[in-house]
Structures are given as C-alpha cells and as structure tokens.
Design an enzyme around this catalytic site. Structure first.
Site, PDB file in Angstrom:
ATOM      1  N   ALA A  67      -6.924 -11.993   4.117  1.00 36.68           N
ATOM      2  CA  ALA A  67      -7.799 -10.838   4.307  1.00 36.68           C
ATOM      3  C   ALA A  67      -7.802 -10.050   2.994  1.00 36.68           C
ATOM      4  O   ALA A  67      -6.883 -10.171   2.185  1.00 36.68           O
ATOM      5  CB  ALA A  67      -7.277  -9.985   5.446  1.00 36.68           C
ATOM      6  N   GLY A 110      -4.867 -14.524   6.330  1.00 36.18           N
ATOM      7  CA  GLY A 110      -6.081 -14.756   7.116  1.00 36.18           C
ATOM      8  C   GLY A 110      -6.745 -16.082   6.764  1.00 36.18           C
ATOM      9  O   GLY A 110      -7.433 -16.677   7.604  1.00 36.18           O
ATOM     10  N   GLU A 113      -4.993 -18.540   8.764  1.00 39.09           N
ATOM     11  CA  GLU A 113      -5.394 -18.313  10.164  1.00 39.09           C
ATOM     12  C   GLU A 113      -6.809 -18.833  10.418  1.00 39.09           C
ATOM     13  O   GLU A 113      -7.103 -19.354  11.496  1.00 39.09           O
ATOM     14  CB  GLU A 113      -5.274 -16.823  10.495  1.00 39.09           C
ATOM     15  CG  GLU A 113      -3.809 -16.393  10.561  1.00 39.09           C
ATOM     16  CD  GLU A 113      -3.602 -14.893  10.615  1.00 39.09           C
ATOM     17  OE1 GLU A 113      -4.237 -14.175   9.800  1.00 39.09           O
ATOM     18  OE2 GLU A 113      -2.819 -14.421  11.446  1.00 39.09           O
ATOM     19  N   GLU A 133       1.931 -12.262   4.677  1.00 37.50           N
ATOM     20  CA  GLU A 133       1.729 -10.848   5.032  1.00 37.50           C
ATOM     21  C   GLU A 133       3.023 -10.042   4.971  1.00 37.50           C
ATOM     22  O   GLU A 133       3.032  -8.859   4.639  1.00 37.50           O
ATOM     23  CB  GLU A 133       1.140 -10.737   6.454  1.00 37.50           C
ATOM     24  CG  GLU A 133      -0.281 -11.254   6.598  1.00 37.50           C
ATOM     25  CD  GLU A 133      -0.374 -12.730   6.982  1.00 37.50           C
ATOM     26  OE1 GLU A 133       0.609 -13.469   6.757  1.00 37.50           O
ATOM     27  OE2 GLU A 133      -1.435 -13.139   7.491  1.00 37.50           O
TER      28      GLU A 133
HETATM   29  C1  HXC Z   1      -7.807  -9.076  -2.232  1.00 33.08           C
HETATM   30  C2  HXC Z   1      -7.122 -10.714  -3.668  1.00 33.08           C
HETATM   31  C3  HXC Z   1      -6.405 -11.348  -2.619  1.00 33.08           C
HETATM   32  C4  HXC Z   1      -6.461 -10.760  -1.327  1.00 33.08           C
HETATM   33  C5  HXC Z   1      -6.130 -12.482  -4.441  1.00 33.08           C
HETATM   34  N1  HXC Z   1      -6.917 -11.445  -4.764  1.00 33.08           N
HETATM   35  N2  HXC Z   1      -5.800 -12.446  -3.146  1.00 33.08           N
HETATM   36  N3  HXC Z   1      -7.804  -9.583  -3.473  1.00 33.08           N
HETATM   37  N4  HXC Z   1      -7.172  -9.633  -1.192  1.00 33.08           N
HETATM   38  N5  HXC Z   1      -5.854 -11.304  -0.266  1.00 33.08           N
HETATM   39  C6  HXC Z   1      -7.482 -11.141  -6.071  1.00 33.08           C
HETATM   40  C7  HXC Z   1      -6.442 -10.571  -7.029  1.00 33.08           C
HETATM   41  O1  HXC Z   1      -6.264  -9.187  -6.807  1.00 33.08           O
HETATM   42  C8  HXC Z   1      -7.050 -10.856  -8.362  1.00 33.08           C
HETATM   43  O2  HXC Z   1      -8.063  -9.922  -8.625  1.00 33.08           O
HETATM   44  C9  HXC Z   1      -7.736 -12.212  -8.138  1.00 33.08           C
HETATM   45  O3  HXC Z   1      -7.922 -12.323  -6.722  1.00 33.08           O
HETATM   46  C10 HXC Z   1      -6.909 -13.373  -8.617  1.00 33.08           C
HETATM   47  O4  HXC Z   1      -5.630 -13.293  -8.047  1.00 33.08           O
HETATM   48  P1  HXC Z   1      -4.268 -13.321  -8.920  1.00 33.08           P
HETATM   49  O5  HXC Z   1      -3.217 -12.671  -8.096  1.00 33.08           O
HETATM   50  O6  HXC Z   1      -4.490 -12.781 -10.276  1.00 33.08           O
HETATM   51  O7  HXC Z   1      -4.017 -14.910  -9.013  1.00 33.08           O
HETATM   52  P2  HXC Z   1      -2.630 -15.683  -9.104  1.00 33.08           P
HETATM   53  O8  HXC Z   1      -1.677 -14.998 -10.036  1.00 33.08           O
HETATM   54  O9  HXC Z   1      -2.987 -17.108  -9.340  1.00 33.08           O
HETATM   55  O10 HXC Z   1      -1.988 -15.553  -7.627  1.00 33.08           O
HETATM   56  C11 HXC Z   1      -2.648 -16.139  -6.567  1.00 33.08           C
HETATM   57  C12 HXC Z   1      -2.027 -15.627  -5.222  1.00 33.08           C
HETATM   58  C13 HXC Z   1      -2.030 -14.083  -5.211  1.00 33.08           C
HETATM   59  C14 HXC Z   1      -0.599 -16.158  -5.092  1.00 33.08           C
HETATM   60  C15 HXC Z   1      -2.872 -16.208  -4.082  1.00 33.08           C
HETATM   61  O11 HXC Z   1      -3.335 -13.617  -5.555  1.00 33.08           O
HETATM   62  C16 HXC Z   1      -1.647 -13.489  -3.901  1.00 33.08           C
HETATM   63  O12 HXC Z   1      -0.477 -13.413  -3.542  1.00 33.08           O
HETATM   64  N6  HXC Z   1      -2.646 -12.995  -3.122  1.00 33.08           N
HETATM   65  C17 HXC Z   1      -2.412 -12.315  -1.889  1.00 33.08           C
HETATM   66  C18 HXC Z   1      -2.055 -13.290  -0.789  1.00 33.08           C
HETATM   67  C19 HXC Z   1      -1.764 -12.561   0.516  1.00 33.08           C
HETATM   68  O13 HXC Z   1      -0.864 -11.703   0.565  1.00 33.08           O
HETATM   69  N7  HXC Z   1      -2.531 -12.843   1.568  1.00 33.08           N
HETATM   70  C20 HXC Z   1      -2.381 -12.203   2.854  1.00 33.08           C
HETATM   71  C21 HXC Z   1      -3.282 -10.998   2.918  1.00 33.08           C
HETATM   72  S1  HXC Z   1      -3.047 -10.075   4.398  1.00 33.08           S
HETATM   73  P3  HXC Z   1      -8.049  -9.009  -9.970  1.00 33.08           P
HETATM   74  O14 HXC Z   1      -9.269  -8.138  -9.811  1.00 33.08           O
HETATM   75  O15 HXC Z   1      -6.769  -8.280  -9.981  1.00 33.08           O
HETATM   76  O16 HXC Z   1      -8.179 -10.019 -11.082  1.00 33.08           O
HETATM   77  C22 HXC Z   1      -3.843 -10.977   5.572  1.00 33.08           C
HETATM   78  C23 HXC Z   1      -3.810 -10.415   6.967  1.00 33.08           C
HETATM   79  C24 HXC Z   1      -4.690 -11.162   7.898  1.00 33.08           C
HETATM   80  O17 HXC Z   1      -4.399 -11.986   5.333  1.00 33.08           O
HETATM   81  C25 HXC Z   1      -4.968 -10.329   9.103  1.00 33.08           C
HETATM   82  C26 HXC Z   1      -6.171 -10.792   9.862  1.00 33.08           C
HETATM   83  C27 HXC Z   1      -7.482 -10.801   9.204  1.00 33.08           C
END
Ligand code: HXC
Length: 259
Positions: A67, A110, A113, A133
């Site tokens: 998400a 997400g 999911e 998460e």
């Molecule tokens: C918003 C995101 C994002 C996310 C990545 N980006 N994941 N933006 N929401 N979930 C954005 C980053 O901010 C960044 O933008 C760009 O995408 C590239 O990501 P990087 O982090 O620079 O890449 P990298 O170093 O290769 O790392 C990749 C990654 C990391 C390991 C996937 O991005 C990461 O940990 N993302 C979050 C994963 C996460 O926590 N997902 C769960 C979310 S909560 P900028 O502008 O900074 O360049 C969830 C709840 C679900 O899903 C509930 C129901 C819907």
C-alpha cells in the site's frame, strides 16, 4: 493529464485480459486510486463475455511494494475507517473469473496480499514476497494474517508477519504460496500459458469450480461439500457439459461456448 495508473488490454491473447500496474517510480505502490481502478476494471472484465481469464502483473522490478505508505502516513484510525479501502478489496475478491498474478521483483505488504487475492501465481526467479508492515509499526490489513497461514501454515506466516523478512520465489514455491517459478524473462509468457490452459475449458465450469475452491477457505467441510455438489449438478444444465462428454465419447476435442 494524470499518467495511467494501470494499463488494461482486454484482448492480450484470445480470451485473456491483462492488467498491468503502472506506477514504476513508486514500485507500483497501491494507492487508493490504483486499487479503485483495479476493482472497476475487474468488474468490467467479469461482464465481458470475450474475457475468460485475467492476468495481473507489474514490471520487472516490482509487482507491487505494498500500500502507498506516503498516502497513509498522516492518517488517523477514523480517517482509515472512513476511507474504508477494504470494501474495494472485498469487491476484487468477488471477481468470478480466474485471476493469475504474474510476479517479478517485489510483492510486499498489500502487494503480497493482492497476489494472495488472485487465484494462481507465476513468479520470476527474482520475485520476493513479504509482509513488512511490522517494520513500519503496523500489521497486514488486507488478508495477510488470514490468507497467508492458510497458504503456508501458521509458523511460516508468523515468521513473515512478525519479522517482516522477505522470502525468495523458491521459498514461496516450497511453502505453497505460488504455483511456479520460471526464468526472469518468461514470467508473463508462462502466466499466459497457464491462462490458455484455463481459457480453453468451459467458462461456466471454470467459474463454478473457482467459486467452489474458494468455499474451502470460508465454510465448514460439510456445508462446502454440499455447495460443491450443487455447483456440480448445475453444470449438467449447460451445453458445455453435453459437448464435453460427447467429445470424449467421440474421441475429439471439445469446443466450449460458455452456454
Ligand atoms: C510508497 C513506496 C513504497 C510504498 C517503495 N516506494 N515502496 N512509496 N509506498 N509501499 C517508493 C520509495 O519511497 C521510493 O520513492 C521508490 O518507491 C523506490 O523505492 P526505494 O526504497 O528507493 O527502492 P529500494 O531501495 O530498492 O527498496 C525497495 C523496497 C523499499 C525494499 C521495496 O522501497 C521498501 O521497503 N518499500 C516499502 C515496503 C513496505 O513496507 N510495504 C508495506 C506497505 S504497508 P522516492 O520518491 O523516495 O524515490 C501495506 C499495508 C497493506 O502494504 C494494508 C492493506 C492495503
């Protein structure tokens, strides 16, 4: 003009539609708009008689990294309640046609999911799955604590949800989360191959078989068996049943019309 958040090709192959998530810079983070578009598209494809199987994919680097954290970061509990994003997910789950996830790169939160909301999963060797998460102070909210243990069992689901660590495509395969792992360049073509094997079957039988399999996760066994039986009987009202069985007896290939 807003960039396209998803790309839709209703006739990617005969009877096969393709939905491609298209926020590459954000690793296909699933904001509310994207989820709304996926829901609306699935409803439209469900009503299109030409479409028999739907594939959802991302790009090489990411299926979806979860998400959209930036969209959620400032929200309070009541904001989240009012936004009611999960009604969108509930509608996606109601899609009658089979959905295959073709996954490369990250399928996280997400994104993982969404993969589990699909019916089958083909993954590239590069794919990584996870429920991270916990690392941002929350927990899975779109089925990650429910569909994941049903797929991989309690202890592995606990490990994923409580550590947030990612698993590889190979582990996901061994754990029962996905159908197959293929070389990086062929995840989409392999998903299409699987879709073609389904698209040549009777679409009504496919729909009722999908519905019945899903009941295995929702109903006690006796009720689910009874549900299955009624769907089985119902298929004897179709032309496709007559055609399928006649073709077997006559030693020829069936031609299913969805009638
Ligand atoms: C918003 C995101 C994002 C996310 C990545 N980006 N994941 N933006 N929401 N979930 C954005 C980053 O901010 C960044 O933008 C760009 O995408 C590239 O990501 P990087 O982090 O620079 O890449 P990298 O170093 O290769 O790392 C990749 C990654 C990391 C390991 C996937 O991005 C990461 O940990 N993302 C979050 C994963 C996460 O926590 N997902 C769960 C979310 S909560 P900028 O502008 O900074 O360049 C969830 C709840 C679900 O899903 C509930 C129901 C819907």
């Amino acid at each position: 003009m807003n960039p396209e958040l998803i790309r839709v090709n209703k006739a990617y192959e005969k009877h096969i539609a393709l939905i491609q998530l298209n926020r590459p810079k954000e690793l296909n983070a699933l904001n509310l708009q994207v989820m709304g578009e996926i829901r609306d598209t699935l409803m439209e494809l469900d009503n299109d008689p030409e479409v028999r199987v739907i594939i959802i994919t991302g790009n090489e680097r990411a299926f979806a990294a979860g998400a959209d954290i930036k969209q959620m970061a400032g929200k309070g509990a009541i904001d989240m309640l009012k936004i009611d994003q999960f009604s969108t997910w509930d509608q996606i789950r109601k899609t009658k046609k089979p959905i295959i996830a073709a996954v490369s790169g990250f399928a996280l939160g997400g994104g993982c999911e969404l993969v589990m909301t699909c019916d089958m999963v083909v993954a590239a060797e590069s794919a990584q799955f996870g429920q991270p998460e916990i690392k941002i102070g929350v927990m899975p909210g779109a089925g990650g604590t429910q569909r994941l243990p049903r797929a991989v069992g309690k202890v592995k689901a606990m490990e994923m949800a409580l550590t947030g660590n990612f698993i590889s495509a190979e582990e996901a395969l061994n754990w029962g989360l996905i159908n197959k792992v293929v070389p990086n360049e062929s995840y989409l073509s392999e998903a299409v191959r699987l879709a073609k094997d389904i698209a040549k079957q009777s679409p009504i039988a496919v729909q009722l078989a999908k519905e019945s399999v899903l009941k295995a996760y929702e109903m006690p066994l006796q009720e689910a068996l009874s549900f299955e039986r009624k769907n089985f009987y119902m298929l004897f009202a179709t032309q496709d049943q007559k055609e399928g069985m006649a073709a077997f007896v006559e030693k020829r290939k069936p031609s299913f019309k969805g009638e």
